[in-house]
Design an enzyme around this catalytic site. Sequence first.
Site, mmCIF file in Angstrom:
data_model
loop_
_atom_site.group_PDB
_atom_site.id
_atom_site.type_symbol
_atom_site.label_atom_id
_atom_site.label_comp_id
_atom_site.label_asym_id
_atom_site.label_seq_id
_atom_site.Cartn_x
_atom_site.Cartn_y
_atom_site.Cartn_z
ATOM 1 C CE LYS A 186 50.628 43.333 29.594
ATOM 2 N NZ LYS A 186 51.322 42.018 29.758
ATOM 3 C CD GLU A 262 38.301 39.241 38.409
ATOM 4 O OE1 GLU A 262 39.172 39.411 39.302
ATOM 5 O OE2 GLU A 262 38.105 38.171 37.835
ATOM 6 C CB CYS A 296 40.053 35.840 40.739
ATOM 7 S SG CYS A 296 38.758 35.544 39.522
ATOM 8 C CD GLU A 393 43.681 36.846 44.722
ATOM 9 O OE1 GLU A 393 42.751 36.355 44.071
ATOM 10 O OE2 GLU A 393 44.254 37.906 44.409
#
Length: 495
Positions: A186, A262, A296, A393
């Site tokens: 996906k 992750e 990231c 973040e």
Amino acid sequence: MSSKSNGATNEIKFTKLFINGQFVDSLLGKTFETTNPTTEEIITRVAEGTKEDVDLAVKAARNAFDHGPWPRLSGQARRKILLKFADLIEENVEELATLDVIDGGKPISLSRSLEIPTVVELFRYYAGAADKIHGTTLKMSTSIHAYTLREPIGVVGHIIPWNFPSQGFAMKVAPALAVGCTMVVKPSEQTPLSALFYAHLSKLAGIPDGVINIVNGFGETAGAAISSHMDIDTVSFTGSMEVGRLVMQAAATSNLKPVLLELGGKSPFIVFDDADFDKAIDLAIYGNFINKGEICVAGSRVFVQEGIHDAFVNKLAEKTKDWTIGDLFDPTTRHGPQSNKQQYEKVLSLIEHGKKEGATLLIGGRPFGKKGYYIEPTIFTDVTDDMIIAKEEIFGPVISVLKFKTIDEVIKRANATKYGLAAGVMTKNIDIANTVSRSIRAGAVWVNCFLALDKDAPHGGYKMSGFGKESGIEGLDHYLHVKTVATPIYDSPWL
């Protein structure tokens, strides 16, 4: 920061689902829009898969695994096909790069020169591993002869992030293919286009029908169906911590499938007084503003020792002005728009939080231009550890500069985060480098460099940055079962 006019567009060839080797409409006939973040205009409509389409894709993948040739091919045969796949990707680099530019707001220089070549090398790397997956002969304490087999785990569910759609595809798909797995992929609903082109190339390369299936769709429907599906044997997910929890819960409450997660980070980039000053400046800029901060491992908490702090801040602001914003198809452009409107609004909101909490906005902090999701490269100083911009973040072009005095202090502060994906250390003192590297709780620590990501190096996090490794030889492990086979030796008491 200069701006230039928008560049090219590209004819979109593949917009359907890819199931059992064919491009097909979704069973319910649903579609969704994918938008160009540079112009805010609709690129095309893409088939929207739901649970029913995931079921169909899983059925194709299960049949290909249980009865098809792919898991049963020799490693040498899989290697040849994966090498051909890599060659086809390399031949189509311009088209793939263009898809990621218009779909994700990525500068063409980054996509054409870095991301797609990385995809090629990942497929070649794992092609080379395909015929080197061996078990171990065991010396047992009893009169038993035993050995291990490393076998493909089965049907894999891959959920791909939107910030690096091509590299994310390769990091997950290449090792799973190399060991003989089949899969349902996906892509992000924000950036679905390149994955569909890879599906087309996979068929040209000779990968059998049903081995790779692509189901475009949304996390709460297609993603949830993959995570909870009883006939998927493992899931690999890259994305937010919040969604990672949902993936893990769904996997646990269905068939207890293992997951690889992750989930992002808030990486410290630590600059000591003795560091190479100019190199540290360049790495701080590159490590935060590349891919418009949508990375990231961004070193977004820049800790600078007090002896060089003021000079560092001044030079950082000065050099940031050269980080060019503009036409994504101009090879000199370094900075594009955020990939989607939601992320654009989130970044601007967090910038406002930084202002309200008392951080000093040194440069940037505003939208750029009259159209598109552009945000100026942004630097905050006078940041404290308890501020939202130092804890959360941001996933955008925002640096927080924090001052420190001692090595013990900065280690404690660098570790005071729920994340643990990566870290950078800038120093000429080997004792400092070794001490900090051993003390930081992160999956990667880069000394006098940053973003040292490579196909040979395992990548993954500590703490709430997730678990499991991608890339490197370790990148194969999540897609393999280890089976022990034991037989008694003649005249053994086990007979």
